[in-house]
Scaffold this motif. Sequence first.
Motif, PDB file in Angstrom:
ATOM      1  N   UNK A 147       6.505   0.981  -8.593  1.00 35.64           N
ATOM      2  CA  UNK A 147       5.553   0.155  -7.830  1.00 35.64           C
ATOM      3  C   UNK A 147       5.376   0.672  -6.401  1.00 35.64           C
ATOM      4  N   UNK A 148       5.843   1.878  -6.115  1.00 38.56           N
ATOM      5  CA  UNK A 148       5.680   2.503  -4.784  1.00 38.56           C
ATOM      6  C   UNK A 148       6.259   1.650  -3.663  1.00 38.56           C
ATOM      7  N   UNK A 149       7.397   1.034  -3.908  1.00 40.31           N
ATOM      8  CA  UNK A 149       7.919   0.096  -2.914  1.00 40.31           C
ATOM      9  C   UNK A 149       8.700   0.790  -1.813  1.00 40.31           C
ATOM     10  N   UNK A 150       9.116   2.047  -2.064  1.00 39.58           N
ATOM     11  CA  UNK A 150       9.851   2.834  -1.074  1.00 39.58           C
ATOM     12  C   UNK A 150      11.303   2.391  -0.884  1.00 39.58           C
ATOM     13  N   UNK A 151      11.797   1.555  -1.770  1.00 36.67           N
ATOM     14  CA  UNK A 151      13.199   1.155  -1.684  1.00 36.67           C
ATOM     15  C   UNK A 151      14.113   2.379  -1.880  1.00 36.67           C
ATOM     16  N   UNK A 152      13.750   3.222  -2.858  1.00 39.20           N
ATOM     17  CA  UNK A 152      14.562   4.425  -3.105  1.00 39.20           C
ATOM     18  C   UNK A 152      14.510   5.369  -1.907  1.00 39.20           C
ATOM     19  N   UNK A 167      11.563  13.227  -1.108  1.00 38.75           N
ATOM     20  CA  UNK A 167      12.119  11.920  -1.468  1.00 38.75           C
ATOM     21  C   UNK A 167      11.990  11.599  -2.953  1.00 38.75           C
ATOM     22  N   UNK A 168      12.796  10.625  -3.387  1.00 35.36           N
ATOM     23  CA  UNK A 168      12.907  10.326  -4.814  1.00 35.36           C
ATOM     24  C   UNK A 168      11.620   9.863  -5.495  1.00 35.36           C
ATOM     25  N   UNK A 169      10.837   8.994  -4.865  1.00 38.91           N
ATOM     26  CA  UNK A 169       9.671   8.435  -5.557  1.00 38.91           C
ATOM     27  C   UNK A 169       8.606   9.511  -5.804  1.00 38.91           C
ATOM     28  N   UNK A 170       8.328  10.313  -4.787  1.00 40.20           N
ATOM     29  CA  UNK A 170       7.300  11.352  -4.917  1.00 40.20           C
ATOM     30  C   UNK A 170       7.716  12.388  -5.962  1.00 40.20           C
ATOM     31  N   UNK A 171       8.992  12.767  -5.936  1.00 37.82           N
ATOM     32  CA  UNK A 171       9.462  13.774  -6.892  1.00 37.82           C
ATOM     33  C   UNK A 171       9.461  13.198  -8.313  1.00 37.82           C
ATOM     34  N   UNK A 172       9.788  11.925  -8.401  1.00 38.69           N
ATOM     35  CA  UNK A 172       9.767  11.287  -9.724  1.00 38.69           C
ATOM     36  C   UNK A 172       8.341  11.268 -10.291  1.00 38.69           C
TER      37      UNK A 172
END
Lengths: 238, 110
Positions: A147-152, A167-172
């Motif tokens: 959900x692109x929350x940026x918590x990670x 960062x984790x979300x972009x790489x995921x």
Amino acid sequence: MTASPTLKVTIERGPSGAEVFDVPQYDNQTVLDVVSWVQQNVDPTLSYRFACRVGMCGSCAMMVNGVPRWTCRTHISKVLDGNAVTIGPLRNLPVIKDLAVDMDPFFDKWVAAEGIHHGGLTRDDPIAPVDEGSAEREAANAAIECINCSVCYAACDTVAGNPDYLGPAALQRAWTLLNDAKDEGRQTILDAVSGKGGCHNCHSIGSCTAYCPNELDPLAAIAGLKRETAKSFFKRGR
Amino acid sequence: MLNLRLYMLQRLTALLMAPLVIGHLAVMIYAIQGGLSAAEILSRTQGSVAWFLFYGGFVLAVSIHGAIGVRVVLHEWGGMKGALLDGATWLLGAGLLWLGAHAVWAVTFT
Ligand code: SF4
Ligand code: SF4
Ligand code: FES
């Protein structure tokens, strides 16, 4: 009627420092409810961000007692330390005001990681078939609930130490697209995640996976990218 | 501050070091049975191309592996970047190589 118990809520407000508010406690009260109560009843200038309140939009993440959380789905009773709680803006992002951070660096990195669709077909072509049972599709499906929350991103110590790290979300998301039968950007993605801010900077400690409120696993996605880029290194020398 | 090339170099040197360390320890345990003197060691290593390659390869791998590892620490903990970071990486690698090569040369040739 007994008086409702009162919470001691410390809100970090950037350069003006932290402020403590007394907030009445209710049943089923979320962290977001607490912040909203302060804004509606004590200080209308308190800035924060939310939209859906049901864990869909990813806009309400904050640091709660030093831990990144989606505040609309976090019950205050779960995070209280006695009757106290400290709420601050999300880590690793510039603060705009109070609890609202600038998400631009986070989304810019999605684009830098080529977390965007690379189509090869036009509207006149037949729709490409997707094999729902294939291993690639399963790998792609694993992270589409992000959900692109940026918590990670806030949880990641490598982002804290290395501002270039995607960062984790972009790489995921890059990993998701790499496994998507409809995406034709394979080499573009592999190149984008192999640079100085790329997946190879990840220390594999897994804070991203530990804190993701949707129980996604960016750590595993990044491990996948490391594997694929290493294979490409032996095959193509890059 | 690692791109794919530095990452692969660090992994491949690690892969090389693992058997060399095990070999080093195994030979050490074997050779020490019944006591060991400096002269005894040198008699085995001096003039030996095999030991030169063994320890030379190890020293080379250590220099590359260590320099890249310290580079990450310098960047993430020390905030060092750009040409300074590159310079520090090369200096470290060269320094480790010089120290190691010096020692290898001393026991295998002189
Ligand atoms: S596993 Fe990698 S991406 Fe996840 S928090 Fe650690 S360094 Fe960041
Ligand atoms: S991976 Fe999880 S924590 Fe990270 S942005 Fe997506 S939903 Fe949020
Ligand atoms: S307000 Fe939308 S996820 Fe919390």
